[in-house]
Design a protein around this motif. Sequence first.
Motif, PDB file in Angstrom:
ATOM      1  N   TYR A   1       0.865  -1.179   0.000  1.00  0.00           N
ATOM      2  CA  TYR A   1       0.000   0.000   0.000  1.00  0.00           C
ATOM      3  C   TYR A   1       0.902   1.229   0.000  1.00  0.00           C
ATOM      4  CZ  TYR A   1      -4.249  -2.642   1.216  1.00  0.00           C
ATOM      5  OH  TYR A   1      -5.333  -3.485   1.221  1.00  0.00           O
TER       6      TYR A   1
ATOM      7  N   GLU B   1       0.119   4.195  -1.249  1.00  0.00           N
ATOM      8  CA  GLU B   1      -0.673   5.405  -1.027  1.00  0.00           C
ATOM      9  C   GLU B   1      -1.495   5.245   0.246  1.00  0.00           C
ATOM     10  OE1 GLU B   1      -0.401   8.107  -2.903  1.00  0.00           O
ATOM     11  OE2 GLU B   1       1.017   7.088  -4.221  1.00  0.00           O
ATOM     12  N   ASP B   2      -1.322   6.184   1.163  1.00  0.00           N
ATOM     13  CA  ASP B   2      -2.054   6.078   2.427  1.00  0.00           C
ATOM     14  C   ASP B   2      -3.563   6.158   2.233  1.00  0.00           C
ATOM     15  OD1 ASP B   2      -2.227   8.799   1.889  1.00  0.00           O
ATOM     16  OD2 ASP B   2      -1.158   9.421   3.686  1.00  0.00           O
ATOM     17  N   GLY B   3      -4.005   6.871   1.211  1.00  0.00           N
ATOM     18  CA  GLY B   3      -5.440   6.973   0.949  1.00  0.00           C
ATOM     19  C   GLY B   3      -6.066   5.641   0.572  1.00  0.00           C
ATOM     20  N   ASP B   4      -5.326   4.839  -0.211  1.00  0.00           N
ATOM     21  CA  ASP B   4      -5.828   3.510  -0.580  1.00  0.00           C
ATOM     22  C   ASP B   4      -5.961   2.619   0.651  1.00  0.00           C
ATOM     23  OD1 ASP B   4      -5.822   4.295  -3.246  1.00  0.00           O
ATOM     24  OD2 ASP B   4      -3.863   3.397  -3.656  1.00  0.00           O
TER      25      ASP B   4
ATOM     26  N   ALA C   1      -6.333   3.666   3.771  1.00  0.00           N
ATOM     27  CA  ALA C   1      -7.430   4.197   4.582  1.00  0.00           C
ATOM     28  C   ALA C   1      -8.776   3.722   4.038  1.00  0.00           C
ATOM     29  CB  ALA C   1      -7.378   5.727   4.600  1.00  0.00           C
ATOM     30  N   GLU C   2      -8.912   3.725   2.721  1.00  0.00           N
ATOM     31  CA  GLU C   2     -10.167   3.274   2.108  1.00  0.00           C
ATOM     32  C   GLU C   2     -10.441   1.812   2.437  1.00  0.00           C
ATOM     33  OE1 GLU C   2     -11.747   2.489  -2.366  1.00  0.00           O
ATOM     34  OE2 GLU C   2     -10.767   4.414  -1.996  1.00  0.00           O
TER      35      GLU C   2
ATOM     36  N   ASP D   1     -11.718   7.476   7.206  1.00  0.00           N
ATOM     37  CA  ASP D   1     -11.526   8.711   6.459  1.00  0.00           C
ATOM     38  C   ASP D   1     -10.025   8.931   6.247  1.00  0.00           C
ATOM     39  OD1 ASP D   1     -10.927  11.854   6.747  1.00  0.00           O
ATOM     40  OD2 ASP D   1     -12.877  11.553   5.779  1.00  0.00           O
ATOM     41  N   PRO D   2      -9.600   9.223   5.012  1.00  0.00           N
ATOM     42  CA  PRO D   2      -8.167   9.385   4.739  1.00  0.00           C
ATOM     43  C   PRO D   2      -7.482  10.437   5.619  1.00  0.00           C
ATOM     44  CG  PRO D   2      -9.359   9.198   2.684  1.00  0.00           C
ATOM     45  CD  PRO D   2     -10.391   9.300   3.775  1.00  0.00           C
ATOM     46  N   GLU D   3      -8.161  11.530   5.934  1.00  0.00           N
ATOM     47  CA  GLU D   3      -7.547  12.557   6.773  1.00  0.00           C
ATOM     48  C   GLU D   3      -7.309  12.043   8.196  1.00  0.00           C
ATOM     49  OE1 GLU D   3      -5.567  15.755   7.970  1.00  0.00           O
ATOM     50  OE2 GLU D   3      -6.089  15.267   5.905  1.00  0.00           O
TER      51      GLU D   3
ATOM     52  N   TYR E   1      -6.852   8.899   8.982  1.00  0.00           N
ATOM     53  CA  TYR E   1      -5.748   7.943   8.886  1.00  0.00           C
ATOM     54  C   TYR E   1      -4.410   8.671   8.828  1.00  0.00           C
ATOM     55  CZ  TYR E   1      -2.483   4.468   7.535  1.00  0.00           C
ATOM     56  OH  TYR E   1      -1.374   3.676   7.533  1.00  0.00           O
ATOM     57  N   ARG E   2      -4.330   9.742   8.044  1.00  0.00           N
ATOM     58  CA  ARG E   2      -3.065  10.498   7.944  1.00  0.00           C
ATOM     59  C   ARG E   2      -2.645  11.040   9.310  1.00  0.00           C
ATOM     60  NH1 ARG E   2      -5.704  12.319   3.251  1.00  0.00           N
ATOM     61  NH2 ARG E   2      -4.853  11.238   1.456  1.00  0.00           N
TER      62      ARG E   2
END
Length: 75
Positions: free
Chosen positions: A20, A22-25, A27-28, A33-35, A37-38
Amino acid sequence: MFERLMFARRLRASRIATGYYEDGDFAEDLGVDPEIYRQVEDGTRDPGLDLVVFAAKLTDRSTDFLLTGRSPSRE
């Protein structure tokens, strides 16, 4: 004692090692929520129990490892 920054480093390294990039992937797939998770991965927010459990499953790591850096004992 929970060390938020060390957890964040282990989480990020485990995420990347699992493919993984990309952190957004990630998180999904976690259902987070991606924010949020970040913030967890940046060490500015504590993870919830669900996030720790699901992240361990997705990365094939133990919750013990993610939280403490140690593998579970085998007694």
